[in-house]
Write a protein that holds these residues in place. Structure first.
Motif, PDB file in Angstrom:
ATOM      1  N   CYS A  90       1.007  -5.278  -0.303  1.00 16.16           N
ATOM      2  CA  CYS A  90      -0.376  -4.859  -0.403  1.00 16.16           C
ATOM      3  C   CYS A  90      -0.626  -3.619   0.412  1.00 16.16           C
ATOM      4  CB  CYS A  90      -1.295  -5.967   0.057  1.00 16.16           C
ATOM      5  SG  CYS A  90      -2.996  -5.710  -0.381  1.00 16.16           S
ATOM      6  N   GLU A 142      -2.119  -0.755  -0.420  1.00 17.89           N
ATOM      7  CA  GLU A 142      -3.351   0.007  -0.507  1.00 17.89           C
ATOM      8  C   GLU A 142      -4.575  -0.880  -0.534  1.00 17.89           C
ATOM      9  OE1 GLU A 142      -3.188   2.173  -4.034  1.00 17.89           O
ATOM     10  OE2 GLU A 142      -2.770   0.465  -5.295  1.00 17.89           O
ATOM     11  N   SER A 153       1.533  -0.195  -8.688  1.00 17.15           N
ATOM     12  CA  SER A 153       0.447   0.142  -7.764  1.00 17.15           C
ATOM     13  C   SER A 153      -0.751  -0.787  -7.940  1.00 17.15           C
ATOM     14  CB  SER A 153       0.012   1.590  -7.977  1.00 17.15           C
ATOM     15  OG  SER A 153      -0.387   1.783  -9.308  1.00 17.15           O
ATOM     16  N   ILE A 154      -1.016  -1.099  -9.176  1.00 16.51           N
ATOM     17  CA  ILE A 154      -2.164  -1.977  -9.425  1.00 16.51           C
ATOM     18  C   ILE A 154      -1.906  -3.368  -8.873  1.00 16.51           C
ATOM     19  CG2 ILE A 154      -3.540  -3.060 -11.226  1.00 16.51           C
ATOM     20  CD1 ILE A 154      -3.014  -0.613 -12.954  1.00 16.51           C
ATOM     21  N   SER A 178       0.097  -4.170  -6.466  1.00 20.09           N
ATOM     22  CA  SER A 178       0.830  -4.084  -5.200  1.00 20.09           C
ATOM     23  C   SER A 178       0.487  -5.222  -4.250  1.00 20.09           C
ATOM     24  CB  SER A 178       0.527  -2.747  -4.519  1.00 20.09           C
ATOM     25  OG  SER A 178      -0.849  -2.682  -4.183  1.00 20.09           O
ATOM     26  N   CYS A 179      -0.627  -5.832  -4.463  1.00 20.64           N
ATOM     27  CA  CYS A 179      -1.007  -6.937  -3.587  1.00 20.64           C
ATOM     28  C   CYS A 179      -0.529  -8.277  -4.106  1.00 20.64           C
ATOM     29  CB  CYS A 179      -2.521  -6.978  -3.420  1.00 20.64           C
ATOM     30  SG  CYS A 179      -3.174  -5.565  -2.545  1.00 20.64           S
ATOM     31  N   ARG A 180       0.136  -8.255  -5.211  1.00 18.46           N
ATOM     32  CA  ARG A 180       0.529  -9.514  -5.834  1.00 18.46           C
ATOM     33  C   ARG A 180       2.029  -9.708  -5.801  1.00 18.46           C
ATOM     34  NH1 ARG A 180      -4.282 -12.067  -5.990  1.00 18.46           N
ATOM     35  NH2 ARG A 180      -5.888 -10.610  -6.677  1.00 18.46           N
ATOM     36  N   SER A 181       2.432 -10.931  -5.671  1.00 14.24           N
ATOM     37  CA  SER A 181       3.858 -11.252  -5.702  1.00 14.24           C
ATOM     38  C   SER A 181       4.227 -11.730  -7.097  1.00 14.24           C
ATOM     39  CB  SER A 181       4.172 -12.339  -4.690  1.00 14.24           C
ATOM     40  OG  SER A 181       3.636 -13.568  -5.118  1.00 14.24           O
TER      41      SER A 181
END
Lengths: 136, 136
Positions: A132, A134, B37-38, B40-43
């Motif tokens: 995460c 960004e 990038s979209i 990026s917070c997800r595994s």
DNA sequence: CGTTAGGGTTAGGGTTCT
DNA sequence: TAGAACCCTAACCCTAAC
């Protein structure tokens, strides 16, 4: 009545369970021999809900909106730390700051002394990649 | 935030990724430049879980009685997930809504609706441990 | 050792009852 | 009306199996 009010024994067991395992470990509390019988009528979700009700504080502070028509949830500032009371069985008090909602760790009673299983989330999840970058 | 709700951009990216790589290739989706990038917070596990939640439809057992109280429950409410964060300039790679193009592969459009859940995820109370058992 | 599939649990919004 | 008790379920965790 389908709404079963919480007894003081149940609430005490819940608090003790939280002291032992931390906030959020509802299932663990239910599995504990010391609380299982007292809380046998409660589910883990019940425990969570009760704890939420116990910790109802601020969240509105005076006049929020008071809209009389909609039952919309207001975007009140969601506090998620601190524990107003919950010092019933705690010997030493820890500094509550904004340390998340981690529980009273140092309980004197041997009965309630267990290594807090939570807070170990930093273990490298090998399957977890997203850092995460960004997110704000 | 502890529970990070999925944004529509993230969900669109997930759907597009599945269209490109197929169901189950979560890690591949995460590595794709178009989605990395979209998401990026997800595994990869997050992707899998989200896909499972998206495809929760039947499993209905008709026994939504539970005793008393006729709940109403607004099901299928097409909620607009307009979350504060994420919006605007991110959706350049994928469609904002339902992706309607398949860049590669011959993925049929049926992918967008269903994904054959092998096992109906029981909506029963998995969280309830014991129904007030008079243990002992 | 990395990933995935699937069961299990939690967090938080909603609803019902008092 | 407010608040306590309860419901719903997306999001997250655990881990066997691959």
């Amino acid at each position: 009545a389908r709404k079963q009010k919480w007894t003081s024994e149940e609430e005490a067991a819940l608090r003790a369970g939280i002291a032992r395992y931390g906030v959020g470990s509802w299932r663990l509390i239910l599995k504990d021999d010391d609380f299982r019988s007292i809380l046998s009528c409660r589910s883990n979700v019940d425990l969570k809900d009760k704890w939420r009700n116990i910790n109802v504080f601020f969240t509105e502070s005076g006049s929020m909106d008071k809209g009389r028509t909609a039952m919309k949830k207001n975007r009140a500032t969601p506090r998620r730390n601190d524990h107003p009371m919950a010092k019933s069985t705690v010997a030493s008090d820890v500094d509550d700051e904004i340390v998340d909602e981690q529980p009273i760790a140092s309980v004197s009673s041997e009965l309630w002394n267990v290594s807090i299983p939570k807070k170990s989330r930093s273990r490298a999840k090998q399957y977890h990649i997203g850092i995460c970058q960004e997110l704000e």
